[in-house]
Design a protein around this motif. Structure first.
Motif, short mmCIF file in Angstrom:
data_model
loop_
_atom_site.label_atom_id
_atom_site.label_comp_id
_atom_site.label_asym_id
_atom_site.label_seq_id
_atom_site.Cartn_x
_atom_site.Cartn_y
_atom_site.Cartn_z
N TYR A 76 -8.66 14.98 4.12
CA TYR A 76 -9.86 14.99 3.30
C TYR A 76 -11.00 15.68 4.00
O TYR A 76 -11.28 15.61 5.10
CB TYR A 76 -10.25 13.56 2.91
CG TYR A 76 -11.53 13.49 2.12
CD1 TYR A 76 -11.57 13.97 0.82
CD2 TYR A 76 -12.70 12.99 2.67
CE1 TYR A 76 -12.75 13.92 0.09
CE2 TYR A 76 -13.86 12.93 1.94
CZ TYR A 76 -13.89 13.39 0.66
OH TYR A 76 -15.03 13.37 -0.07
N HIS A 133 0.83 -1.20 0.00
CA HIS A 133 0.00 0.00 0.00
C HIS A 133 0.86 1.25 0.00
O HIS A 133 1.90 1.29 0.65
CB HIS A 133 -0.92 0.03 1.23
CG HIS A 133 -1.97 -1.02 1.19
ND1 HIS A 133 -2.14 -1.93 2.19
CD2 HIS A 133 -2.91 -1.32 0.26
CE1 HIS A 133 -3.13 -2.73 1.89
NE2 HIS A 133 -3.61 -2.39 0.73
N SER A 140 2.41 6.79 1.63
CA SER A 140 2.47 8.23 1.39
C SER A 140 1.08 8.84 1.21
O SER A 140 0.92 10.06 1.30
CB SER A 140 3.33 8.53 0.17
OG SER A 140 2.79 7.90 -0.98
N SER A 141 0.07 8.04 0.98
CA SER A 141 -1.30 8.53 0.80
C SER A 141 -2.00 8.82 2.13
O SER A 141 -3.05 9.46 2.13
CB SER A 141 -2.13 7.52 0.03
OG SER A 141 -1.60 7.30 -1.24
N THR A 154 -2.89 12.52 2.87
CA THR A 154 -3.96 12.99 1.99
C THR A 154 -5.32 12.52 2.52
O THR A 154 -6.28 13.28 2.57
CB THR A 154 -3.75 12.47 0.56
OG1 THR A 154 -2.47 12.90 0.10
CG2 THR A 154 -4.83 12.95 -0.38
N PHE A 155 -5.37 11.28 2.94
CA PHE A 155 -6.60 10.75 3.50
C PHE A 155 -7.01 11.52 4.74
O PHE A 155 -8.18 11.88 4.90
CB PHE A 155 -6.40 9.26 3.86
CG PHE A 155 -7.54 8.66 4.62
CD1 PHE A 155 -8.70 8.28 3.97
CD2 PHE A 155 -7.47 8.48 6.00
CE1 PHE A 155 -9.76 7.74 4.68
CE2 PHE A 155 -8.52 7.94 6.71
CZ PHE A 155 -9.67 7.57 6.05
#
Length: 99
Positions: free
Chosen positions: A99, A88, A91-92, A95-96
């Motif tokens: 949100y 997975h 690094s996301s 961002t999550f």
């Protein structure tokens, strides 16, 4: 905001260190060691995760549920689940959370 990252793991000694270290800044890391016979537990703990172990292998789903229950007990605002094999994009996570 309190964030908990739940990582079910079974015999992931080759990748667990990198995964846990990558998750430390975004939140509290819980590794559910699913009866691993390698060094997954000790490596995850040394990397900074809180580790809970199944004495015998229970499977991915049971380990995931155990981790989510632990995170709820800790009264986390967000619970993110990722795999221990480094597939997975960690690094996301920021961002999550934004949100």
């Amino acid at each position: 905001m309190n964030t908990c990252i739940v990582i079910p793991a079974y015999n992931e000694e080759k990748t667990i260190n990198k995964v846990v270290e990558s998750c430390i800044l975004p939140g509290q890391v819980l590794v559910i060691n699913d009866g691993s016979t390698d060094k997954t537990k000790s490596i995850a703990r040394a990397a900074g995760a809180e580790v809970f172990s199944n004495v015998v292998r229970k499977g991915y789903d049971i380990s995931l549920i155990k981790g989510i229950k632990k995170a709820l007990e800790l009264k986390q605002d967000f619970i993110i689940t990722i795999d221990a094999d480094n597939q997975h994009p960690i690094s996301s996570i920021p961002t999550f959370l934004n949100y």
